[in-house]
Design an enzyme around this catalytic site. Sequence first.
Site, PDB file in Angstrom:
ATOM      1  N   PRO A  45       0.834  -1.213   0.000  1.00 18.92           N
ATOM      2  CA  PRO A  45       0.000   0.000   0.000  1.00 18.92           C
ATOM      3  C   PRO A  45       0.870   1.264   0.000  1.00 18.92           C
ATOM      4  CG  PRO A  45      -0.068  -1.091   2.159  1.00 18.92           C
ATOM      5  CD  PRO A  45       0.712  -1.976   1.257  1.00 18.92           C
ATOM      6  N   ASP A  46       0.320   2.334  -0.604  1.00 16.85           N
ATOM      7  CA  ASP A  46       1.063   3.598  -0.501  1.00 16.85           C
ATOM      8  C   ASP A  46       0.653   4.246   0.812  1.00 16.85           C
ATOM      9  OD1 ASP A  46      -1.005   5.559  -2.854  1.00 16.85           O
ATOM     10  OD2 ASP A  46      -1.363   4.838  -0.804  1.00 16.85           O
ATOM     11  N   PHE A  47       0.944   5.511   0.994  1.00 17.45           N
ATOM     12  CA  PHE A  47       0.692   6.131   2.302  1.00 17.45           C
ATOM     13  C   PHE A  47      -0.598   6.942   2.324  1.00 17.45           C
ATOM     14  CE2 PHE A  47       4.587   4.955   4.300  1.00 17.45           C
ATOM     15  CZ  PHE A  47       5.461   4.755   3.247  1.00 17.45           C
ATOM     16  N   ARG A  48      -0.826   7.707   1.231  1.00 17.41           N
ATOM     17  CA  ARG A  48      -1.882   8.726   1.322  1.00 17.41           C
ATOM     18  C   ARG A  48      -3.089   8.490   0.430  1.00 17.41           C
ATOM     19  NH1 ARG A  48       3.085  10.691   2.069  1.00 17.41           N
ATOM     20  NH2 ARG A  48       3.445  11.846   4.007  1.00 17.41           N
ATOM     21  N   ASN A 120      11.017   5.089  -1.661  1.00 14.66           N
ATOM     22  CA  ASN A 120      10.512   3.792  -1.210  1.00 14.66           C
ATOM     23  C   ASN A 120      11.560   3.024  -0.411  1.00 14.66           C
ATOM     24  OD1 ASN A 120       8.253   4.523  -2.606  1.00 14.66           O
ATOM     25  ND2 ASN A 120       8.696   3.275  -4.403  1.00 14.66           N
ATOM     26  N   ILE A 121      11.083   2.209   0.505  1.00 17.79           N
ATOM     27  CA  ILE A 121      11.979   1.444   1.387  1.00 17.79           C
ATOM     28  C   ILE A 121      11.862  -0.053   1.085  1.00 17.79           C
ATOM     29  CG2 ILE A 121      11.903   3.133   3.254  1.00 17.79           C
ATOM     30  CD1 ILE A 121       9.677   1.528   4.566  1.00 17.79           C
ATOM     31  N   ASP A 122      11.178  -0.359  -0.060  1.00 20.08           N
ATOM     32  CA  ASP A 122      10.898  -1.772  -0.341  1.00 20.08           C
ATOM     33  C   ASP A 122      11.998  -2.466  -1.148  1.00 20.08           C
ATOM     34  OD1 ASP A 122       8.374  -0.528  -2.647  1.00 20.08           O
ATOM     35  OD2 ASP A 122      10.504  -0.817  -2.985  1.00 20.08           O
ATOM     36  N   HIS A 139      14.855   7.909   1.579  1.00 15.41           N
ATOM     37  CA  HIS A 139      14.248   7.706   2.907  1.00 15.41           C
ATOM     38  C   HIS A 139      14.756   6.419   3.530  1.00 15.41           C
ATOM     39  CE1 HIS A 139      10.712  10.587   1.780  1.00 15.41           C
ATOM     40  NE2 HIS A 139      11.873  11.182   1.924  1.00 15.41           N
ATOM     41  N   CYS A 147      21.176   0.581  16.334  1.00 18.45           N
ATOM     42  CA  CYS A 147      20.575   0.983  17.600  1.00 18.45           C
ATOM     43  C   CYS A 147      20.364   2.499  17.570  1.00 18.45           C
ATOM     44  CB  CYS A 147      21.534   0.622  18.741  1.00 18.45           C
ATOM     45  SG  CYS A 147      21.055   1.386  20.281  1.00 18.45           S
ATOM     46  N   THR A 201       4.211   9.425  -6.806  1.00 18.59           N
ATOM     47  CA  THR A 201       4.454  10.125  -5.542  1.00 18.59           C
ATOM     48  C   THR A 201       3.543  11.333  -5.423  1.00 18.59           C
ATOM     49  OG1 THR A 201       6.071  11.341  -4.196  1.00 18.59           O
ATOM     50  CG2 THR A 201       6.381  11.404  -6.591  1.00 18.59           C
ATOM     51  N   SER A 202       3.146  11.621  -4.159  1.00 17.81           N
ATOM     52  CA  SER A 202       2.272  12.785  -3.922  1.00 17.81           C
ATOM     53  C   SER A 202       3.106  14.061  -3.791  1.00 17.81           C
ATOM     54  CB  SER A 202       1.481  12.563  -2.623  1.00 17.81           C
ATOM     55  OG  SER A 202       2.405  12.461  -1.537  1.00 17.81           O
ATOM     56  N   CYS A 245       0.488   4.131 -13.191  1.00 15.75           N
ATOM     57  CA  CYS A 245       1.846   4.330 -13.724  1.00 15.75           C
ATOM     58  C   CYS A 245       2.294   3.157 -14.588  1.00 15.75           C
ATOM     59  CB  CYS A 245       2.849   4.601 -12.606  1.00 15.75           C
ATOM     60  SG  CYS A 245       2.863   3.381 -11.315  1.00 15.75           S
TER      61      CYS A 245
HETATM   62  N1  APR Z   1      -0.248   4.535 -10.468  1.00 19.09           N
HETATM   63  C1  APR Z   1       0.023   5.867 -10.415  1.00 19.09           C
HETATM   64  N2  APR Z   1      -0.011   6.590  -9.278  1.00 19.09           N
HETATM   65  C2  APR Z   1      -0.324   5.925  -8.146  1.00 19.09           C
HETATM   66  C3  APR Z   1      -0.609   4.540  -8.108  1.00 19.09           C
HETATM   67  C4  APR Z   1      -0.554   3.840  -9.347  1.00 19.09           C
HETATM   68  N3  APR Z   1      -0.802   2.521  -9.419  1.00 19.09           N
HETATM   69  N4  APR Z   1      -0.884   4.191  -6.816  1.00 19.09           N
HETATM   70  C5  APR Z   1      -0.782   5.319  -6.080  1.00 19.09           C
HETATM   71  N5  APR Z   1      -0.454   6.357  -6.870  1.00 19.09           N
HETATM   72  C6  APR Z   1      -0.180   7.747  -6.489  1.00 19.09           C
HETATM   73  C7  APR Z   1      -1.144   8.309  -5.470  1.00 19.09           C
HETATM   74  O1  APR Z   1      -2.251   8.905  -6.126  1.00 19.09           O
HETATM   75  C8  APR Z   1      -0.263   9.356  -4.789  1.00 19.09           C
HETATM   76  O2  APR Z   1      -0.271  10.578  -5.514  1.00 19.09           O
HETATM   77  O3  APR Z   1       1.093   7.736  -5.866  1.00 19.09           O
HETATM   78  C9  APR Z   1       1.137   8.753  -4.875  1.00 19.09           C
HETATM   79  C10 APR Z   1       1.579   8.107  -3.580  1.00 19.09           C
HETATM   80  O4  APR Z   1       1.728   9.149  -2.635  1.00 19.09           O
HETATM   81  P1  APR Z   1       2.051   8.782  -1.118  1.00 19.09           P
HETATM   82  O5  APR Z   1       1.139   7.711  -0.656  1.00 19.09           O
HETATM   83  O6  APR Z   1       2.103  10.074  -0.361  1.00 19.09           O
HETATM   84  O7  APR Z   1       3.518   8.136  -1.165  1.00 19.09           O
HETATM   85  P2  APR Z   1       4.882   8.908  -1.302  1.00 19.09           P
HETATM   86  O8  APR Z   1       4.731  10.128  -2.158  1.00 19.09           O
HETATM   87  O9  APR Z   1       5.897   7.919  -1.698  1.00 19.09           O
HETATM   88  O10 APR Z   1       5.143   9.361   0.224  1.00 19.09           O
HETATM   89  C11 APR Z   1       6.340  10.064   0.476  1.00 19.09           C
HETATM   90  O11 APR Z   1       5.853  10.032   2.834  1.00 19.09           O
HETATM   91  O12 APR Z   1       5.222   8.954   4.744  1.00 19.09           O
HETATM   92  C12 APR Z   1       6.292   9.382   4.038  1.00 19.09           C
HETATM   93  O13 APR Z   1       8.407   8.445   4.139  1.00 19.09           O
HETATM   94  C13 APR Z   1       7.140   8.208   3.628  1.00 19.09           C
HETATM   95  O14 APR Z   1       8.436   7.976   1.608  1.00 19.09           O
HETATM   96  C14 APR Z   1       7.145   8.296   2.109  1.00 19.09           C
HETATM   97  C15 APR Z   1       6.822   9.752   1.857  1.00 19.09           C
END
Ligand code: APR
Length: 269
Positions: A45-48, A120-122, A139, A147, A201-202, A245
Amino acid sequence: IDDDTPPLTLRERSLTAVADFIKSGKARRIVVMTGAGISTAAGIPDFRSPTTGLYANLSALNLPEPEAVFDLSFFRQNPQPFYVLARELYPGARYRPTVSHAFLALLARRGLLHMLFTQNIDCLERAAGVPAEKIVEAHGSFAGQRCIDWGGGDGAEEGEGEVCGGLVKPDIVFFGEALPRAFFELSPMTKEADLVLVMGTSLQVHPFAGLPNMAEEETPRVLFNLEQVGSFGTRADDVMVLGDCDAGVRKLAEEIGWKDELEKAWREL
Ligand code: APR
């Protein structure tokens, strides 16, 4: 494509124009910035994202607010939520790279990847075959751990034997922690890019979110994301490929003539 090919601005700012630009051989130093959106198709899962994002699903851990799970001071007082989440997120061999990861490895194989900055950390970029020297894990990642009190790796790893009793945390950058030195040392490479790709990314978290703005004004920037983010759309050469994407990357590969090569590479992962 002759030499005085107009930049994307003078032509429709489309995926076709980007494909032509790459086919013309003019894009030799491609800098890529990625986020959790390129791994959602792998099952991480992504974050937001509103319903599926991690931050929408941490309520079971009754955190003060979702981001607390990656907050160092919260972790010191209650590391449990992070450890619960880490078991979810730990890459291991459980996740397979996506087509988007495979595309990045293809760029690297063709000598076109100048640098990949990932949030990403994956570790799926490495798993897809992107050479480690072409990846900046801004990140951190699960690759190492230490530690949080004395900063050494856990006793066994350092050979000291004794464990100080402090909390061990993977080398993931928590809110309030500095990003790895490599990020600051290598981020100026964005200025050398002749093409910038931003994927999944958001662009909500700084300083990473400032990277796309470091590209020179005349460098085309292409966004592969479900929605418009950051400063995309404010520059003449911005191209937005809004949607999944993997679908966007597949279309670009097809227009360049790399469709079979990409699908084969991905199948072999
Ligand atoms: N195709 C295209 N875009 C996608 C898809 C997909 N299949 N799935 C998700 N997205 C988009 C979402 O709409 C969103 O704009 O990817 C973005 C993911 O954003 P976040 O969930 O905020 O993830 P990210 O930008 O990587 O977060 C940045 O926040 O919590 C911290 O350290 C954590 O590295 C992370 C950082």
